[in-house]
Design a protein around this motif. Structure first.
Motif, PDB file in Angstrom:
ATOM      1  N   LEU A 147      -9.268 -59.932  -9.512  1.00 40.99           N
ATOM      2  CA  LEU A 147      -9.807 -59.227  -8.348  1.00 40.99           C
ATOM      3  C   LEU A 147     -10.432 -60.267  -7.434  1.00 40.99           C
ATOM      4  N   TYR A 148      -9.769 -60.534  -6.300  1.00 40.83           N
ATOM      5  CA  TYR A 148     -10.157 -61.646  -5.434  1.00 40.83           C
ATOM      6  C   TYR A 148     -10.930 -61.153  -4.213  1.00 40.83           C
ATOM      7  N   PHE A 149     -11.981 -61.888  -3.866  1.00 44.89           N
ATOM      8  CA  PHE A 149     -12.692 -61.675  -2.614  1.00 44.89           C
ATOM      9  C   PHE A 149     -11.958 -62.435  -1.511  1.00 44.89           C
ATOM     10  N   GLY A 150     -11.685 -61.741  -0.390  1.00 41.07           N
ATOM     11  CA  GLY A 150     -11.001 -62.369   0.734  1.00 41.07           C
ATOM     12  C   GLY A 150     -11.936 -62.600   1.905  1.00 41.07           C
ATOM     13  N   ARG A 151     -11.559 -62.102   3.065  1.00 46.09           N
ATOM     14  CA  ARG A 151     -12.326 -62.323   4.299  1.00 46.09           C
ATOM     15  C   ARG A 151     -13.577 -61.452   4.313  1.00 46.09           C
ATOM     16  N   CYS A 152     -14.668 -62.033   4.761  1.00 40.99           N
ATOM     17  CA  CYS A 152     -15.945 -61.316   4.822  1.00 40.99           C
ATOM     18  C   CYS A 152     -15.966 -60.386   6.036  1.00 40.99           C
ATOM     19  N   LEU A 153     -16.327 -59.124   5.816  1.00 44.80           N
ATOM     20  CA  LEU A 153     -16.430 -58.131   6.887  1.00 44.80           C
ATOM     21  C   LEU A 153     -17.845 -57.562   6.988  1.00 44.80           C
ATOM     22  N   SER A 154     -18.810 -58.185   6.321  1.00 49.57           N
ATOM     23  CA  SER A 154     -20.163 -57.649   6.254  1.00 49.57           C
ATOM     24  C   SER A 154     -20.838 -57.666   7.619  1.00 49.57           C
ATOM     25  N   THR A 155     -21.603 -56.612   7.897  1.00 48.69           N
ATOM     26  CA  THR A 155     -22.415 -56.555   9.113  1.00 48.69           C
ATOM     27  C   THR A 155     -23.899 -56.517   8.783  1.00 48.69           C
ATOM     28  N   LYS A 156     -24.235 -56.316   7.495  1.00 49.69           N
ATOM     29  CA  LYS A 156     -25.619 -56.341   7.040  1.00 49.69           C
ATOM     30  C   LYS A 156     -25.674 -57.097   5.717  1.00 49.69           C
ATOM     31  N   PRO A 157     -26.731 -57.878   5.503  1.00 53.85           N
ATOM     32  CA  PRO A 157     -26.799 -58.687   4.277  1.00 53.85           C
ATOM     33  C   PRO A 157     -26.775 -57.872   2.995  1.00 53.85           C
ATOM     34  N   ASN A 158     -27.370 -56.663   3.014  1.00 50.87           N
ATOM     35  CA  ASN A 158     -27.436 -55.890   1.772  1.00 50.87           C
ATOM     36  C   ASN A 158     -26.191 -55.041   1.531  1.00 50.87           C
ATOM     37  N   ASN A 159     -25.290 -54.955   2.503  1.00 55.06           N
ATOM     38  CA  ASN A 159     -24.032 -54.220   2.339  1.00 55.06           C
ATOM     39  C   ASN A 159     -22.875 -55.206   2.455  1.00 55.06           C
ATOM     40  N   GLN A 160     -22.415 -55.702   1.323  1.00 54.29           N
ATOM     41  CA  GLN A 160     -21.357 -56.696   1.312  1.00 54.29           C
ATOM     42  C   GLN A 160     -19.992 -56.024   1.366  1.00 54.29           C
ATOM     43  N   VAL A 161     -19.170 -56.453   2.320  1.00 60.25           N
ATOM     44  CA  VAL A 161     -17.833 -55.887   2.509  1.00 60.25           C
ATOM     45  C   VAL A 161     -16.844 -57.044   2.651  1.00 60.25           C
ATOM     46  N   TYR A 162     -15.795 -57.033   1.843  1.00 61.94           N
ATOM     47  CA  TYR A 162     -14.780 -58.082   1.853  1.00 61.94           C
ATOM     48  C   TYR A 162     -13.395 -57.456   1.746  1.00 61.94           C
ATOM     49  N   THR A 163     -12.430 -58.089   2.389  1.00 63.28           N
ATOM     50  CA  THR A 163     -11.056 -57.760   2.036  1.00 63.28           C
ATOM     51  C   THR A 163     -10.800 -58.348   0.651  1.00 63.28           C
ATOM     52  N   GLY A 164      -9.854 -57.789  -0.039  1.00 61.03           N
ATOM     53  CA  GLY A 164      -9.579 -58.281  -1.381  1.00 61.03           C
ATOM     54  C   GLY A 164      -8.207 -57.882  -1.857  1.00 61.03           C
ATOM     55  N   SER A 165      -7.817 -58.459  -2.953  1.00 66.29           N
ATOM     56  CA  SER A 165      -6.545 -58.098  -3.588  1.00 66.29           C
ATOM     57  C   SER A 165      -6.789 -57.895  -5.071  1.00 66.29           C
ATOM     58  N   TRP A 166      -6.137 -56.903  -5.598  1.00 59.57           N
ATOM     59  CA  TRP A 166      -6.276 -56.555  -7.011  1.00 59.57           C
ATOM     60  C   TRP A 166      -4.881 -56.226  -7.530  1.00 59.57           C
ATOM     61  N   GLY A 167      -4.266 -57.193  -8.136  1.00 59.60           N
ATOM     62  CA  GLY A 167      -2.893 -57.012  -8.575  1.00 59.60           C
ATOM     63  C   GLY A 167      -1.977 -56.798  -7.381  1.00 59.60           C
ATOM     64  N   ASP A 168      -1.292 -55.662  -7.363  1.00 56.66           N
ATOM     65  CA  ASP A 168      -0.376 -55.331  -6.262  1.00 56.66           C
ATOM     66  C   ASP A 168      -1.085 -54.591  -5.125  1.00 56.66           C
ATOM     67  N   HIS A 169      -2.365 -54.352  -5.259  1.00 58.17           N
ATOM     68  CA  HIS A 169      -3.090 -53.554  -4.267  1.00 58.17           C
ATOM     69  C   HIS A 169      -3.883 -54.453  -3.322  1.00 58.17           C
ATOM     70  N   ASP A 170      -3.784 -54.149  -2.025  1.00 54.93           N
ATOM     71  CA  ASP A 170      -4.684 -54.726  -1.033  1.00 54.93           C
ATOM     72  C   ASP A 170      -5.828 -53.754  -0.838  1.00 54.93           C
ATOM     73  N   GLY A 171      -7.030 -54.231  -1.031  1.00 55.50           N
ATOM     74  CA  GLY A 171      -8.169 -53.329  -0.969  1.00 55.50           C
ATOM     75  C   GLY A 171      -9.316 -53.898  -0.169  1.00 55.50           C
ATOM     76  N   VAL A 172     -10.386 -53.143  -0.145  1.00 54.00           N
ATOM     77  CA  VAL A 172     -11.646 -53.565   0.460  1.00 54.00           C
ATOM     78  C   VAL A 172     -12.713 -53.452  -0.619  1.00 54.00           C
ATOM     79  N   ILE A 173     -13.425 -54.551  -0.858  1.00 56.99           N
ATOM     80  CA  ILE A 173     -14.451 -54.615  -1.889  1.00 56.99           C
ATOM     81  C   ILE A 173     -15.809 -54.393  -1.231  1.00 56.99           C
ATOM     82  N   LYS A 174     -16.589 -53.467  -1.781  1.00 55.28           N
ATOM     83  CA  LYS A 174     -17.905 -53.168  -1.229  1.00 55.28           C
ATOM     84  C   LYS A 174     -18.942 -53.264  -2.338  1.00 55.28           C
ATOM     85  N   CYS A 175     -20.069 -53.892  -1.996  1.00 51.41           N
ATOM     86  CA  CYS A 175     -21.102 -54.129  -2.990  1.00 51.41           C
ATOM     87  C   CYS A 175     -22.464 -54.092  -2.309  1.00 51.41           C
ATOM     88  N   HIS A 176     -23.467 -53.550  -2.991  1.00 55.51           N
ATOM     89  CA  HIS A 176     -24.823 -53.458  -2.447  1.00 55.51           C
ATOM     90  C   HIS A 176     -25.733 -54.423  -3.183  1.00 55.51           C
TER      91      HIS A 176
END
Length: 413
Positions: free
Chosen positions: A86-115
């Motif tokens: 599960l890879y972290f890609g480009r950063c899309l975060s707009t607030k430090p406490n809400n982390q948002v990244y593009t990502g890839s997980w196997g065959d899926h292109d996704g968006v990873i979100k973390c608080h």
């Protein structure tokens, strides 16, 4: 004599030429130094902003530490912390406490979100969700039975969506998501992850609308980190420009630029119809009504087939919880009774408390927010239809003009 005069003139010209050449050199040296200084300052500010906003490594470190200690578990944990698939890609975060990244997980292109802030109960504030508690992933506690956890989930959902006839079905749906390895049992680490995720508006909405087409599918989770499907085209319209360019572009010109980079009108109409369908699913859903409190273009996107997708559901809140939180909100005037961008109530100045009912329903706010987007480039055969009177009918629940019928959308050639 003439030769002397000529020599002095030549020397004078040479001196002036050299003096001008020196001036030009100094000028260009100064401009070069200024350009280097400004560029270095811009790069420093950009780097500082990036390091402040983009803290994906910190997020991964916290999650994987909790996973390695057996505190949390989920369908994405082993891929994130052990297999590194599960890879972290480009950063899309707009607030430090809400982390948002593009990502890839196997065959899926996704968006990873973390608080990166601890999670608390549902409460009105800047986020109407994450606030700090004594410890992260502290509930449920060791020794809690599955039946007790069910009661916790049911009580929490009742506070959010209100008394629903099918509340037990929603509880079962949440428990099925919590069972990440699908072994028929919910372990304590799985329950801790599910409880943390359940505090987030976006995750609850993804579960409630998991069989609908206008919300990205929840792919997996680990603790309060979760992965959703990636939407190819975001935001709904407009350009993402570097902030130095934003400072120099007038607002009127920026609005025109945003409108230049939009699909053709029939495709925009299809996207807007998708928004109306999403509003129907949200407000007249199986498990209660929700309010969309952010109608900005950045909240939505669309697929290659021009089907609308909700890409940011943090400002979609359960109506019952919104009402309960609003009546506890202190106010001096109506400006104090606003959540997100678009959800407003009025202030009871006698009691200094906000009223419970939102001023405008979802559909009215959607029509107002996207009217210019939809009306720009309307085909000639529809231009006679007076769209300027676009408003909302509470009886028909449609955006309409000054005629009683809705025009057909022409096929794109």
């Amino acid at each position: 004599m003439a030769r002397g005069l000529f020599s002095r003139a030549w020397l004078s010209k040479t001196y002036h030429f050299q003096a001008r050449l020196s001036y030009i050199r100094v000028k260009y040296l100064f401009l070069t130094w200024l350009a280097v200084f400004v560029s270095s300052w811009v790069l420093y500010v950009q780097y500082s902003t990036y390091t402040e906003l983009c803290r994906g490594r910190e997020c991964k470190s916290i999650i994987c530490e909790k996973y390695s200690k057996g505190v949390i578990d989920g369908s994405a944990c082993s891929s994130l912390c052990e297999e590194s698939s599960l890879y972290f890609g480009r950063c899309l975060s707009t607030k430090p406490n809400n982390q948002v990244y593009t990502g890839s997980w196997g065959d899926h292109d996704g968006v990873i979100k973390c608080h990166l802030s601890d999670i608390l109960h549902y409460e009105l504030g800047d986020e109407l969700e994450p606030k700090k508690e004594v410890a992260l992933f502290d509930k449920p506690t060791r020794g809690t039975s599955v039946e007790k956890f069910k009661e916790m989930v049911a009580s929490h959902l009742k506070a959010k969506v209100g008394e629903q006839a099918n509340l037990s079905s929603l509880v079962s749906l949440i428990l099925s998501v919590a069972d990440s390895n699908k072994d028929g049992h919910i372990s304590l680490p799985e329950a801790k992850s599910a409880w943390a995720l359940l505090q987030l508006n976006e995750v609850l909405l993804a579960v409630v609308l998991q069989d609908r087409e206008h919300t990205p599918r929840l792919l997996g989770f680990c603790g309060d980190l979760y992965v959703v499907e990636r939407v190819p085209h975001t935001p709904l319209y407009g350009l993402s420009l570097p902030w130095p360019m934003e400072l120099w572009i007038p607002m009127g010109m920026r609005q025109n630029m945003d409108q230049w980079f939009t699909p053709s009108w029939p495709r925009k109409a299809k996207i807007f119809i998708g928004l109306l369908e999403l509003i129907e699913d949200i407000f007249h859903g199986t498990f209660g009504s929700f309010l969309m409190c952010d109608m900005r273009a950045s909240t939505f996107g669309y697929t290659d087939r021009h089907d609308l997708r909700l890409v940011d559901g943090r400002r979609v809140v359960a109506e019952e919880a919104f009402k309960q939180a609003m009546i506890l909100q202190h106010c001096e005037d109506d400006a104090d009774c606003v959540y997100g961008v678009d959800c407003r109530t009025s202030c009871d100045r006698a009691e200094h408390r906000c009223m419970a009912d939102v001023a405008q329903p979802n559909l009215a706010r959607a029509c107002g927010a996207l009217k210019d987007y939809l009306l720009r480039g309307v085909p000639v055969q529809l231009s006679r239809w007076k769209w300027s009177t676009l408003s909302f009918s509470t009886t028909s629940r449609h955006c309409y003009g000054n005629r009683s019928h809705t025009p057909m959308i022409p096929e794109e050639k």
